[in-house]
Design an enzyme around this catalytic site. Structure first.
Site, PDB file in Angstrom:
ATOM      1  N   ARG A 138      11.733  -2.516  11.313  1.00  0.00           N
ATOM      2  CA  ARG A 138      10.684  -1.870  12.102  1.00  0.00           C
ATOM      3  C   ARG A 138      10.383  -2.748  13.305  1.00  0.00           C
ATOM      4  O   ARG A 138      10.331  -3.973  13.184  1.00  0.00           O
ATOM      5  CB  ARG A 138       9.419  -1.732  11.242  1.00  0.00           C
ATOM      6  CG  ARG A 138       9.175  -0.330  10.746  1.00  0.00           C
ATOM      7  CD  ARG A 138       8.095  -0.282   9.716  1.00  0.00           C
ATOM      8  NE  ARG A 138       6.768  -0.704  10.220  1.00  0.00           N
ATOM      9  CZ  ARG A 138       5.640  -0.560   9.518  1.00  0.00           C
ATOM     10  NH1 ARG A 138       5.660  -0.018   8.316  1.00  0.00           N
ATOM     11  NH2 ARG A 138       4.491  -0.977  10.014  1.00  0.00           N
ATOM     12  N   ARG A 182      11.853  -7.005   5.134  1.00  0.00           N
ATOM     13  CA  ARG A 182      11.993  -5.580   4.769  1.00  0.00           C
ATOM     14  C   ARG A 182      12.736  -4.782   5.845  1.00  0.00           C
ATOM     15  O   ARG A 182      12.697  -5.106   7.024  1.00  0.00           O
ATOM     16  CB  ARG A 182      10.637  -4.946   4.451  1.00  0.00           C
ATOM     17  CG  ARG A 182       9.870  -4.452   5.647  1.00  0.00           C
ATOM     18  CD  ARG A 182       8.633  -3.682   5.237  1.00  0.00           C
ATOM     19  NE  ARG A 182       7.739  -3.536   6.358  1.00  0.00           N
ATOM     20  CZ  ARG A 182       6.504  -3.075   6.274  1.00  0.00           C
ATOM     21  NH1 ARG A 182       5.990  -2.752   5.104  1.00  0.00           N
ATOM     22  NH2 ARG A 182       5.755  -2.962   7.352  1.00  0.00           N
ATOM     23  N   LYS A 210       0.836  -1.213   0.000  1.00  0.00           N
ATOM     24  CA  LYS A 210       0.000   0.000   0.000  1.00  0.00           C
ATOM     25  C   LYS A 210       0.869   1.261   0.000  1.00  0.00           C
ATOM     26  O   LYS A 210       0.562   2.228  -0.691  1.00  0.00           O
ATOM     27  CB  LYS A 210      -0.933   0.016   1.221  1.00  0.00           C
ATOM     28  CG  LYS A 210      -1.885  -1.174   1.295  1.00  0.00           C
ATOM     29  CD  LYS A 210      -2.887  -1.048   2.430  1.00  0.00           C
ATOM     30  CE  LYS A 210      -2.291  -1.050   3.815  1.00  0.00           C
ATOM     31  NZ  LYS A 210      -1.691  -2.339   4.238  1.00  0.00           N
ATOM     32  N   ARG A 243      -0.285  -8.815  13.825  1.00  0.00           N
ATOM     33  CA  ARG A 243      -0.862  -7.812  12.912  1.00  0.00           C
ATOM     34  C   ARG A 243      -1.757  -8.482  11.872  1.00  0.00           C
ATOM     35  O   ARG A 243      -2.793  -7.941  11.483  1.00  0.00           O
ATOM     36  CB  ARG A 243       0.262  -7.017  12.223  1.00  0.00           C
ATOM     37  CG  ARG A 243       0.935  -6.045  13.167  1.00  0.00           C
ATOM     38  CD  ARG A 243       2.269  -5.578  12.643  1.00  0.00           C
ATOM     39  NE  ARG A 243       2.166  -4.742  11.474  1.00  0.00           N
ATOM     40  CZ  ARG A 243       3.144  -4.584  10.584  1.00  0.00           C
ATOM     41  NH1 ARG A 243       4.287  -5.233  10.713  1.00  0.00           N
ATOM     42  NH2 ARG A 243       2.988  -3.784   9.577  1.00  0.00           N
ATOM     43  N   ARG A 268      -9.410   1.019   8.822  1.00  0.00           N
ATOM     44  CA  ARG A 268      -8.966  -0.328   9.181  1.00  0.00           C
ATOM     45  C   ARG A 268     -10.020  -1.070   9.988  1.00  0.00           C
ATOM     46  O   ARG A 268      -9.813  -2.242  10.330  1.00  0.00           O
ATOM     47  CB  ARG A 268      -7.695  -0.230  10.013  1.00  0.00           C
ATOM     48  CG  ARG A 268      -6.448  -0.647   9.205  1.00  0.00           C
ATOM     49  CD  ARG A 268      -5.289  -0.333   9.988  1.00  0.00           C
ATOM     50  NE  ARG A 268      -4.095  -1.072   9.940  1.00  0.00           N
ATOM     51  CZ  ARG A 268      -2.976  -0.561   9.439  1.00  0.00           C
ATOM     52  NH1 ARG A 268      -2.966   0.574   8.808  1.00  0.00           N
ATOM     53  NH2 ARG A 268      -1.854  -1.227   9.580  1.00  0.00           N
TER      54      ARG A 268
HETATM   55  P1  AMP Z   1       1.071   0.508   9.073  1.00  0.00           P
HETATM   56  O1  AMP Z   1       2.347   1.234   8.830  1.00  0.00           O
HETATM   57  O2  AMP Z   1      -0.051   0.958   8.185  1.00  0.00           O
HETATM   58  O3  AMP Z   1       1.250  -1.001   9.066  1.00  0.00           O
HETATM   59  O4  AMP Z   1       0.593   0.909  10.559  1.00  0.00           O
HETATM   60  C1  AMP Z   1       1.442   0.686  11.671  1.00  0.00           C
HETATM   61  C2  AMP Z   1       0.625   0.733  12.956  1.00  0.00           C
HETATM   62  O5  AMP Z   1       0.001   2.035  13.107  1.00  0.00           O
HETATM   63  C3  AMP Z   1      -0.528  -0.250  13.045  1.00  0.00           C
HETATM   64  O6  AMP Z   1      -0.089  -1.557  13.433  1.00  0.00           O
HETATM   65  C4  AMP Z   1      -1.393   0.420  14.119  1.00  0.00           C
HETATM   66  O7  AMP Z   1      -0.824   0.278  15.403  1.00  0.00           O
HETATM   67  C5  AMP Z   1      -1.276   1.888  13.733  1.00  0.00           C
HETATM   68  N1  AMP Z   1      -2.308   2.277  12.751  1.00  0.00           N
HETATM   69  C6  AMP Z   1      -2.097   2.675  11.457  1.00  0.00           C
HETATM   70  N2  AMP Z   1      -3.268   2.957  10.854  1.00  0.00           N
HETATM   71  C7  AMP Z   1      -4.237   2.722  11.755  1.00  0.00           C
HETATM   72  C8  AMP Z   1      -5.659   2.810  11.718  1.00  0.00           C
HETATM   73  N3  AMP Z   1      -6.325   3.185  10.615  1.00  0.00           N
HETATM   74  N4  AMP Z   1      -6.346   2.477  12.849  1.00  0.00           N
HETATM   75  C9  AMP Z   1      -5.709   2.119  13.953  1.00  0.00           C
HETATM   76  N5  AMP Z   1      -4.373   1.991  14.066  1.00  0.00           N
HETATM   77  C10 AMP Z   1      -3.628   2.297  12.978  1.00  0.00           C
END
Ligand code: AMP
Length: 226
Positions: free
Chosen positions: A165, A133, A23, A176, A97
């Protein structure tokens, strides 16, 4: 046409798919090609954590454990952002989400068209992508040897170190993915029922996936579809 009506023509593009679906990469490509604004909620929250802001302190543990931050917090942040950028196209990467977030977006998007792109990638592939990654500790650029080899210097173009990360550790990855299955995958049905879902195969190279997404967006732009 008045300004508000004109702004309402510009779409909100939602990128949906499991962690590791691509994404972020596709969102960057889209933002560059169409000169739209991308918001990655993950990047935004990581930025708050890195700057140790009040919001960062509140969300740090959720991010570290791969749990979602509350719908109230994220809805507030994203709705402000959408309002501030209402005059251009917006790409949402990592939001909504949950169904609650999707319902909130339905309320504040006004009559802006919503195009939802599901990037489909099997779980075995995303596990491999996520565990391998690395990101640049300085500029945040993402490197993935499953897509292209790491730089020979093992450092970023900007000179920063490549690090893993915190939430890309194996135990957190599987958590996740569980969260995705339980809370986010119902969004597929939510948007399918509203006839807003576009599916693309996310297993090709980033360029191949982008070509599929661009074609779909092109059709929408051409026919002015809602
Ligand atoms: P990502 O980089 O999109 O995988 O997001 C990393 C982390 O940010 C996720 O595992 C959540 O802890 C938080 N996060 C990102 N987007 C959301 C969302 N829309 N709702 C809730 N938590 C989020």
């Amino acid at each position: 046409m008045n300004d508000k009506a004109l702004y309402n023509q510009m779409p909100i593009v939602v990128l949906l798919g499991p962690p590791g679906a691509g994404k972020g990469t596709q969102g960057e490509y889209l933002a560059r090609k169409f000169k739209w604004k991308r918001i990655s909620t993950g990047d935004l929250l990581r930025g708050e954590v890195a700057r140790n802001t009040e919001l960062g302190k509140r969300v740090y543990h959720y991010l570290a454990q791969g749990q979602l931050v509350s719908d109230e917090i994220i809805n507030e942040v994203v709705s402000q952002y959408v309002n501030a950028n209402f005059h251009i196209g917006i790409i949402l990467d990592g939001y909504p989400r949950t169904i609650k977030q999707a319902e909130a977006l339905e309320n504040y998007r006004d009559s802006k068209p919503l195009w939802v792109i599901l990037i489909e990638v099997p779980e075995v592939v995303v596990i491999q992508r996520l565990s391998l990654r690395r990101v640049c500790a300085v500029c945040g650029k993402v490197y993935n040897p499953t897509i292209s080899p790491f730089p020979v210097t093992q450092t970023c173009k900007c000179g920063g170190d490549l690090v893993q990360r915190e939430d890309d550790q194996p135990a957190t990855i599987s958590h996740r993915l569980e969260v995705y299955r339980e809370l986010s995958s119902p969004l597929i049905d939510f948007y399918q029922r509203r006839r807003l879902l576009i599916k693309v195969d996310g297993t090709g190279t980033p360029e191949e996936v982008f070509s599929s997404i661009s074609q779909e967006i092109g059709k929408k732009l051409e026919y002015g579809a809602n």
